[in-house]
Enzyme design. Structure first.
Site, mmCIF file in Angstrom:
data_model
loop_
_atom_site.group_PDB
_atom_site.id
_atom_site.type_symbol
_atom_site.label_atom_id
_atom_site.label_comp_id
_atom_site.label_asym_id
_atom_site.label_seq_id
_atom_site.Cartn_x
_atom_site.Cartn_y
_atom_site.Cartn_z
ATOM 1 N N ASN A 223 0.861 -1.195 0.000
ATOM 2 C CA ASN A 223 0.000 0.000 0.000
ATOM 3 C C ASN A 223 0.893 1.239 0.000
ATOM 4 O OD1 ASN A 223 0.589 0.748 2.862
ATOM 5 N ND2 ASN A 223 -0.346 -1.253 3.207
ATOM 6 N N ASP A 292 -4.017 -6.559 4.804
ATOM 7 C CA ASP A 292 -5.016 -7.456 5.395
ATOM 8 C C ASP A 292 -4.969 -8.855 4.788
ATOM 9 O OD1 ASP A 292 -6.065 -5.636 7.194
ATOM 10 O OD2 ASP A 292 -7.340 -4.723 5.664
ATOM 11 N N LYS A 302 9.176 -16.689 -11.072
ATOM 12 C CA LYS A 302 8.384 -15.581 -11.610
ATOM 13 C C LYS A 302 7.150 -16.124 -12.346
ATOM 14 C CE LYS A 302 8.652 -11.640 -14.665
ATOM 15 N NZ LYS A 302 9.247 -11.130 -15.873
ATOM 16 N N PHE A 338 -4.620 3.026 14.825
ATOM 17 C CA PHE A 338 -4.946 4.009 13.801
ATOM 18 C C PHE A 338 -6.032 3.420 12.909
ATOM 19 C CE2 PHE A 338 -2.146 7.785 13.491
ATOM 20 C CZ PHE A 338 -1.442 7.592 14.671
ATOM 21 N N LYS A 352 -13.691 -0.145 15.262
ATOM 22 C CA LYS A 352 -12.313 -0.610 15.487
ATOM 23 C C LYS A 352 -11.893 -0.367 16.936
ATOM 24 C CE LYS A 352 -11.082 -0.061 10.670
ATOM 25 N NZ LYS A 352 -10.403 0.697 9.625
ATOM 26 N N LYS A 356 -11.297 -3.866 18.726
ATOM 27 C CA LYS A 356 -9.889 -4.222 18.954
ATOM 28 C C LYS A 356 -9.428 -3.813 20.357
ATOM 29 C CE LYS A 356 -8.840 -3.750 13.996
ATOM 30 N NZ LYS A 356 -7.736 -3.761 13.021
HETATM 31 N N1 CTP Z 1 -3.952 -3.484 11.834
HETATM 32 C C1 CTP Z 1 -3.187 -4.524 12.289
HETATM 33 N N2 CTP Z 1 -3.146 -5.690 11.612
HETATM 34 C C2 CTP Z 1 -3.875 -5.849 10.489
HETATM 35 C C3 CTP Z 1 -4.658 -4.790 10.005
HETATM 36 C C4 CTP Z 1 -4.679 -3.606 10.698
HETATM 37 O O1 CTP Z 1 -2.540 -4.372 13.330
HETATM 38 N N3 CTP Z 1 -3.814 -7.003 9.843
HETATM 39 C C5 CTP Z 1 -4.006 -2.239 12.621
HETATM 40 C C6 CTP Z 1 -3.396 -1.034 11.941
HETATM 41 O O2 CTP Z 1 -2.038 -0.889 12.284
HETATM 42 C C7 CTP Z 1 -4.237 0.093 12.508
HETATM 43 C C8 CTP Z 1 -5.582 -0.554 12.758
HETATM 44 O O3 CTP Z 1 -5.342 -1.950 12.816
HETATM 45 O O4 CTP Z 1 -3.741 0.510 13.766
HETATM 46 C C9 CTP Z 1 -6.653 -0.282 11.728
HETATM 47 O O5 CTP Z 1 -6.167 -0.577 10.448
HETATM 48 P P1 CTP Z 1 -7.062 -0.306 9.160
HETATM 49 O O6 CTP Z 1 -6.313 -0.754 7.952
HETATM 50 O O7 CTP Z 1 -7.624 1.086 9.172
HETATM 51 O O8 CTP Z 1 -8.301 -1.213 9.394
HETATM 52 P P2 CTP Z 1 -8.549 -2.758 9.373
HETATM 53 O O9 CTP Z 1 -8.624 -3.227 10.774
HETATM 54 O O10 CTP Z 1 -7.580 -3.453 8.472
HETATM 55 O O11 CTP Z 1 -10.029 -2.808 8.774
HETATM 56 P P3 CTP Z 1 -10.555 -2.430 7.300
HETATM 57 O O12 CTP Z 1 -9.425 -2.751 6.375
HETATM 58 O O13 CTP Z 1 -11.727 -3.307 7.146
HETATM 59 O O14 CTP Z 1 -10.898 -0.970 7.332
#
Ligand code: CTP
Length: 423
Positions: A223, A292, A302, A338, A352, A356
């Site tokens: 990302n 995720d 490859k 975050f 969240k 969490k």
């Molecule tokens: N986070 C994490 N591990 C993951 C995904 C997210 O620790 N596999 C943490 C990020 O570091 C951040 C928070 O969770 O502090 C929220 O991340 P975000 O990408 O906004 O949300 P997600 O929980 O992944 O949910 P979604 O993608 O459905 O918005």
């Protein structure tokens, strides 16, 4: 900002001291320069007076007792410059340090302005940056003198190996200004008075940057995270006196000095790095943009087109690190997550925060001007648990630099801990 006393001795590396004086002045430090007679053969006192806006000290006897040419030293009788400078300094740096000054320091000789200042500087951090010919440096007597200086409390910034001005090659070239500045920053930090360090004794764990999920040896899913927010948090926590561990995905930022940085690539790596350190953390802030999903299979070779018009990728979930931390946190631990959203910011962020088990959730909308990944600023909504899960306390903070935001978030986390008697 610090009072830096810069001693310069006779070496061609004196030109690098110009960069030091210039950089420190620009950074807002106050710099006073003391030059030996030999140093003045290489660079002029006027150079340093101009760079530091302060008269350069060159001789014990040129102006009475050395008082009238010293800015900021009160003109009371018998204000002697080498004593006044030694009391004024927060740190003493000798760069370049010749074999001669190192020998004099090791013996306690005080026969000019610089050596007298050194002897009068009884306590406080002090750094020697040797610069000399490879054979002079390797000579047993120099090595013995350096060892003595270390015993006397000097930090020695080792010279580098390379081509020397005399034509010889080997160890003896003074460290570059950036390396010396880093050593100075580190020592200044380590020597700050306790009252400036509200986070002293606290362990802070920060995640930052993106993760990369490999598809094959050539490609990965990732990302746009640059790590700026997480790095600002780690640096600010360090500046507040915390012991900081930064678990960072691949970013283009310099490793911050004075921070234990653990470099990881995948979400699973980040999870492993956090899991093994979480117990030790008083405050954990997860600013990383964790992938995720990862490909179910990672191709050993490859992936080739082979005439296909497209391919399907099968992805599987990665561990949610923040959710794991929320489940495992002890009452004495503080957890901040975050959230990056593109719509329904408050509702998604509240989910969240509760789901969490965070003490604080910092949400930003990618589409808000001044927020998002690569920007130097952020515009955030801060959520903390309210009276029940459905009604968190929501604050909208104005746009600010990521450094200022890091400071404000950490202040807020510290205040929350103080309210709960956690410190
Ligand atoms: N986070 C994490 N591990 C993951 C995904 C997210 O620790 N596999 C943490 C990020 O570091 C951040 C928070 O969770 O502090 C929220 O991340 P975000 O990408 O906004 O949300 P997600 O929980 O992944 O949910 P979604 O993608 O459905 O918005």
């Amino acid at each position: 900002m610090a009072h830096i006393l810069l001693g310069i001795t006779g070496s061609i590396a004196a030109f690098k001291a110009c960069h030091l004086a210039s950089d420190w002045s620009k950074q807002g430090h106050e710099v006073r320069v003391v030059m030996t007679a030999a140093a003045q053969e290489f660079v002029t006192p006027l150079t340093f007076s101009s760079l530091t806006h302060t008269p350069t000290r060159t001789s014990m006897f040129t102006a009475g007792l050395g008082s009238s040419d010293v800015a900021d030293v009160p003109t009371r009788p018998l204000q002697i410059a080498h004593i006044a400078d030694a009391k004024w300094a927060d740190i003493l740096v000798i760069a370049p340090a010749s074999a001669d000054i190192i020998a004099k320091i090791a013996c306690g000789i005080a026969d000019d302005q610089l050596t007298s200042t050194v002897l009068a500087y009884a306590e406080g951090p002090k750094i020697l940056c040797p610069a000399m010919n490879v054979h002079m440096y390797a000579n047993a007597v120099t090595q013995r003198n350096i060892a003595t200086c270390k015993e006397l409390g000097w930090t020695v910034v080792e010279p580098e190996s390379g081509m020397l001005a005399c034509g010889d090659a080997g160890k003896g070239r003074m460290e570059e200004p950036a390396g010396i500045e880093e050593a100075v920053d580190g020592l200044l930090l380590a020597n700050r008075p306790d009252e400036d360090l509200p986070f002293k004794g606290l362990n802070v764990l920060v995640t930052a940057g993106p993760t990369q999920e490999p598809l094959d040896p050539v490609r990965f899913l990732t990302n746009h995270s640059t790590g700026k927010m997480g790095y600002a948090l780690a640096e600010t926590a360090r500046d507040l006196g915390a012991h900081v561990t930064l678990v960072s995905g691949p970013v283009a930022l310099e490793k911050p000095y004075g921070v234990d940085t653990v470099a990881v690539t995948t979400a699973q790596d980040m999870f492993d790095a956090v899991r093994s350190r979480f117990d030790n953390a008083d405050i954990t802030v997860m600013a990383a943009a964790v992938g995720d999903f990862r490909p179910v299979e990672q191709a050993a070779d490859k992936i080739k087109k082979n005439g296909r018009s497209g391919i399907e990728l099968e992805l599987t979930s990665n561990p949610d690190i923040l959710a794991w931390a929320g489940e495992h946190k002890r009452p004495d631990q503080t957890l901040c997550g975050f959230a990056m959203e593109t719509r329904d910011l408050e509702a998604n962020a509240a989910k969240k925060l509760n789901g969490k088990h965070c003490d604080m959730l910092v949400a930003n909308n990618l589409r808000t001007p001044g927020a998002g990944f690569a920007a130097d600023t952020n515009v955030v909504t801060v959520l903390t648990p309210g009276t029940d899960a459905e009604s968190p306390v929501i604050e909208h903070w104005d746009r600010m630099g990521k450094g200022a935001l890091a400071q404000r978030l950490l202040d807020r986390l510290a205040a929350m801990r103080a309210e709960d008697g956690r410190r």
